[in-house]
Scaffold this motif. Structure first.
Motif, mmCIF file in Angstrom:
data_model
loop_
_atom_site.group_PDB
_atom_site.id
_atom_site.type_symbol
_atom_site.label_atom_id
_atom_site.label_comp_id
_atom_site.label_asym_id
_atom_site.label_seq_id
_atom_site.Cartn_x
_atom_site.Cartn_y
_atom_site.Cartn_z
ATOM 1 N N MET A 46 46.667 41.513 37.939
ATOM 2 C CA MET A 46 47.162 42.755 38.510
ATOM 3 C C MET A 46 46.042 43.560 39.144
ATOM 4 S SD MET A 46 49.726 43.727 35.339
ATOM 5 C CE MET A 46 49.985 45.402 35.894
ATOM 6 N N SER A 47 44.861 43.503 38.571
ATOM 7 C CA SER A 47 43.725 44.206 39.171
ATOM 8 C C SER A 47 43.340 43.590 40.503
ATOM 9 C CB SER A 47 42.537 44.180 38.203
ATOM 10 O OG SER A 47 41.402 44.781 38.780
ATOM 11 N N ILE A 84 46.649 47.748 39.733
ATOM 12 C CA ILE A 84 45.924 48.679 38.856
ATOM 13 C C ILE A 84 44.504 48.811 39.400
ATOM 14 C CG2 ILE A 84 47.327 48.103 36.835
ATOM 15 C CD1 ILE A 84 45.059 46.345 35.845
ATOM 16 N N PRO A 85 43.721 49.769 38.941
ATOM 17 C CA PRO A 85 42.359 49.946 39.456
ATOM 18 C C PRO A 85 41.514 48.692 39.304
ATOM 19 C CG PRO A 85 43.018 51.868 38.205
ATOM 20 C CD PRO A 85 44.107 50.857 38.030
ATOM 21 N N PRO A 86 40.478 48.546 40.110
ATOM 22 C CA PRO A 86 39.653 47.324 40.085
ATOM 23 C C PRO A 86 38.916 47.163 38.766
ATOM 24 C CG PRO A 86 38.657 49.010 41.476
ATOM 25 C CD PRO A 86 40.023 49.511 41.135
ATOM 26 N N MET A 87 38.309 45.976 38.597
ATOM 27 C CA MET A 87 37.677 45.631 37.332
ATOM 28 C C MET A 87 36.464 46.495 37.014
ATOM 29 S SD MET A 87 37.932 41.480 37.378
ATOM 30 C CE MET A 87 39.526 40.649 37.458
ATOM 31 N N ALA A 88 35.823 47.035 38.020
ATOM 32 C CA ALA A 88 34.624 47.848 37.786
ATOM 33 C C ALA A 88 34.946 49.292 37.421
ATOM 34 C CB ALA A 88 33.735 47.817 39.026
ATOM 35 N N ILE A 132 42.032 49.733 29.705
ATOM 36 C CA ILE A 132 43.155 48.829 29.487
ATOM 37 C C ILE A 132 42.707 47.607 28.695
ATOM 38 C CG2 ILE A 132 44.844 47.364 30.636
ATOM 39 C CD1 ILE A 132 44.873 49.359 32.931
ATOM 40 N N LEU A 133 41.545 47.063 29.026
ATOM 41 C CA LEU A 133 41.030 45.930 28.260
ATOM 42 C C LEU A 133 40.692 46.328 26.824
ATOM 43 C CD1 LEU A 133 38.757 43.743 30.545
ATOM 44 C CD2 LEU A 133 41.107 43.361 29.806
ATOM 45 N N HIS A 134 40.280 47.580 26.641
ATOM 46 C CA HIS A 134 40.005 48.053 25.286
ATOM 47 C C HIS A 134 41.284 48.043 24.445
ATOM 48 C CE1 HIS A 134 38.251 50.331 22.001
ATOM 49 N NE2 HIS A 134 39.253 51.180 22.072
ATOM 50 N N ILE A 135 42.421 48.332 25.059
ATOM 51 C CA ILE A 135 43.699 48.263 24.340
ATOM 52 C C ILE A 135 43.977 46.825 23.913
ATOM 53 C CG2 ILE A 135 46.183 48.604 24.570
ATOM 54 C CD1 ILE A 135 45.610 50.899 26.469
ATOM 55 N N VAL A 136 43.699 45.873 24.805
ATOM 56 C CA VAL A 136 43.888 44.458 24.459
ATOM 57 C C VAL A 136 42.984 44.071 23.294
ATOM 58 C CG1 VAL A 136 43.755 42.097 25.327
ATOM 59 C CG2 VAL A 136 44.576 43.925 26.819
ATOM 60 N N GLN A 137 41.723 44.498 23.355
ATOM 61 C CA GLN A 137 40.795 44.203 22.262
ATOM 62 C C GLN A 137 41.224 44.877 20.962
ATOM 63 O OE1 GLN A 137 37.033 45.479 23.817
ATOM 64 N NE2 GLN A 137 36.883 43.786 25.281
ATOM 65 N N GLN A 138 41.778 46.084 21.054
ATOM 66 C CA GLN A 138 42.269 46.771 19.863
ATOM 67 C C GLN A 138 43.404 45.982 19.221
ATOM 68 O OE1 GLN A 138 43.841 50.677 20.686
ATOM 69 N NE2 GLN A 138 44.803 50.866 18.669
ATOM 70 N N ALA A 139 44.309 45.465 20.032
ATOM 71 C CA ALA A 139 45.418 44.674 19.496
ATOM 72 C C ALA A 139 44.907 43.402 18.832
ATOM 73 C CB ALA A 139 46.404 44.337 20.616
ATOM 74 N N TYR A 140 43.984 42.713 19.484
ATOM 75 C CA TYR A 140 43.452 41.482 18.905
ATOM 76 C C TYR A 140 42.681 41.764 17.624
ATOM 77 C CZ TYR A 140 41.335 36.853 18.719
ATOM 78 O OH TYR A 140 40.949 35.601 18.320
ATOM 79 N N GLY A 141 41.918 42.861 17.599
ATOM 80 C CA GLY A 141 41.180 43.223 16.400
ATOM 81 C C GLY A 141 42.093 43.587 15.246
ATOM 82 N N SER A 142 43.204 44.262 15.536
ATOM 83 C CA SER A 142 44.146 44.620 14.471
ATOM 84 C C SER A 142 44.814 43.380 13.891
ATOM 85 C CB SER A 142 45.196 45.591 15.014
ATOM 86 O OG SER A 142 45.964 44.985 16.044
ATOM 87 N N ILE A 143 45.113 42.387 14.725
ATOM 88 C CA ILE A 143 45.669 41.131 14.220
ATOM 89 C C ILE A 143 44.676 40.444 13.290
ATOM 90 C CG2 ILE A 143 46.384 38.813 14.905
ATOM 91 C CD1 ILE A 143 47.606 40.008 17.406
#
Length: 402
Positions: free
Chosen positions: A240-241, A246-250, A257-268
């Motif tokens: 999507m980036s 959505i805004p670019p990767m930089a 948004i990636l921090h949300i993904v990492q938060q989900a993986y860390g909670s699992i």
């Protein structure tokens, strides 16, 4: 070749027309329906967190038997074995010719010298078990919050409804798979594939719309598919980036948004660690032996006092008169409290600690994860409706419209 396992909404080149219709129909499915609520009710037969706390402080607590520590056959079996031991010691003591020489006060000290030590160790174990339970609850709720946060970010950026539904669907699917997998950890599955197949069989019975056929076939190849789903989410975010949705990767927004993904993986990872990594066996086994040895010693002490009482009833107790009888009856009552009631309470506390330490295994202390997931799906449904119908402004859109 590997990209064929993703739905059409995640690929640059659309597949055949029938697959396109399948994906579109799946994304139009509601996030929450009546079957989901029935699904949660079937999984959470007894919710250990839903009770009237106002009754706990009154004597009505004695009538609240469902889900309590006393609703356990193993506890009553141990109590029955203790009573058998008391009976045997009583008969043996009453048959001794010199039973009157036994001092009941010394027996009281014999039965209670381990009570304080066992009570201290049980307090530590119960505190540790409660910390594990709350830690597991917090980690699971963080996973659900990550799904909500992802939807909020997509709504703020004005991402298309199809993309939002895909991301939310993956988050919900991950939560359900994690919950069902942990609930089946206690079952005896010789083959990992049998357990995985049973998880998907239960999920397909109530929520067949959560995973597309090609997604299901790919996820069933892996044991921890609930964690791998967030790899797809990260890949879709990157796509999507690149497409300008959505805004670019930089940008900081992409990092958030990636921090949300990492938060989900860390909670699992945290939920699995708290559930799978148990208290060391040497500690729990030693504590269990101490509890049972304490029960045995107290049962022997109480049996000796009962034997002296029986010997006095049979005429072997010759001294003391009424005062001696009063002292003997008092010793019998106190010995019953210290030698029978206190050990049973310790055994109940030990059973409670073991149940609480495994929040996805025992029904009496199980986390109401299904209710949490249904609540999250309700929140996503309401947020989608509100986000699609703003009152005083047009919907935002990061991607420029033609």
């Amino acid at each position: 070749m590997a990209a064929s396992s993703f739905p059409e909404s995640q690929q640059g080149t659309p597949p055949a027309a029938d697959a396109e219709i399948t994906v579109a129909d799946a994304e139009r499915q509601p996030l929450l329906d009546k079957r989901t609520r029935r699904f949660a009710d079937d999984l959470d037969e007894w919710d250990s967190t839903q009770y009237d706390i106002t009754k706990i402080t009154s004597w009505r607590a004695f009538l609240m038997l469902k889900g309590c520590a006393w609703d356990n056959s193993l506890l009553w079996n141990s109590l029955g074995l203790g009573m058998l031991l008391v009976t045997a010691v009583t008969i043996a003591t009453a048959s001794l010719p010199n039973a009157v020489l036994i001092d009941p006060d010394k027996l009281a000290r014999l039965g209670s010298f381990l009570n304080v030590f066992v009570g201290l160790l049980l307090g530590f174990f119960l505190s540790s078990s409660m910390n594990r339970w709350y830690g597991c609850v917090n980690a699971f709720l963080e996973l659900l919050d990550a799904v909500r946060s992802m939807q909020m970010q997509m709504t703020a950026l004005g991402v298309s409804q199809e993309r939002q539904s895909t991301l939310s669907r993956y988050g919900i699917l991950s939560a359900w798979l994690l919950h069902l997998s942990l609930c089946m950890e206690s079952e005896d599955h010789k083959d990992v594939r049998d357990k995985t197949g049973k998880v998907w069989l239960i999920l397909d019975k109530f929520r067949p719309d959560l995973a597309l056929p090609q997604e299901k076939s790919k996820l069933m190849e892996h044991k921890e598919s609930y964690a791998l789903l967030w790899t797809w989410v990260a890949s879709l975010i990157g796509r999507m980036s690149q497409d300008g949705e959505i805004p670019p990767m930089a940008s900081p927004t992409y990092g958030r948004i990636l921090h949300i993904v990492q938060q989900a993986y860390g909670s699992i990872r945290d939920v699995r660690a708290l559930h799978m990594i148990k208290t060391p066996f040497i500690y729990v086994h030693t504590l269990a032996i101490l509890v049972h040895v304490n029960n045995i010693l107290n049962a022997i002490a109480f049996g000796l006092v009962c034997g002296i009482m029986c010997a006095s009833l049979m005429g072997k107790f010759a001294g003391g008169g009424e005062e001696g009888w009063a002292n003997l009856c008092t010793s019998l009552f106190l010995q019953f409290c210290f030698s029978m009631l206190a050990p049973v309470l310790y055994l109940a506390l030990f059973d409670v600690s073991v149940c609480v330490a495994q929040p996805f295994t025992y029904q009496d202390a199980k986390i109401p994860a299904a209710r949490f997931i249904v609540g999250m799906e309700e929140d996503l449904k309401n947020a989608t409706h509100i986000g699609n119908h703003p009152l005083h402004w047009e919907k935002p859109s990061f991607k420029k419209r033609d």
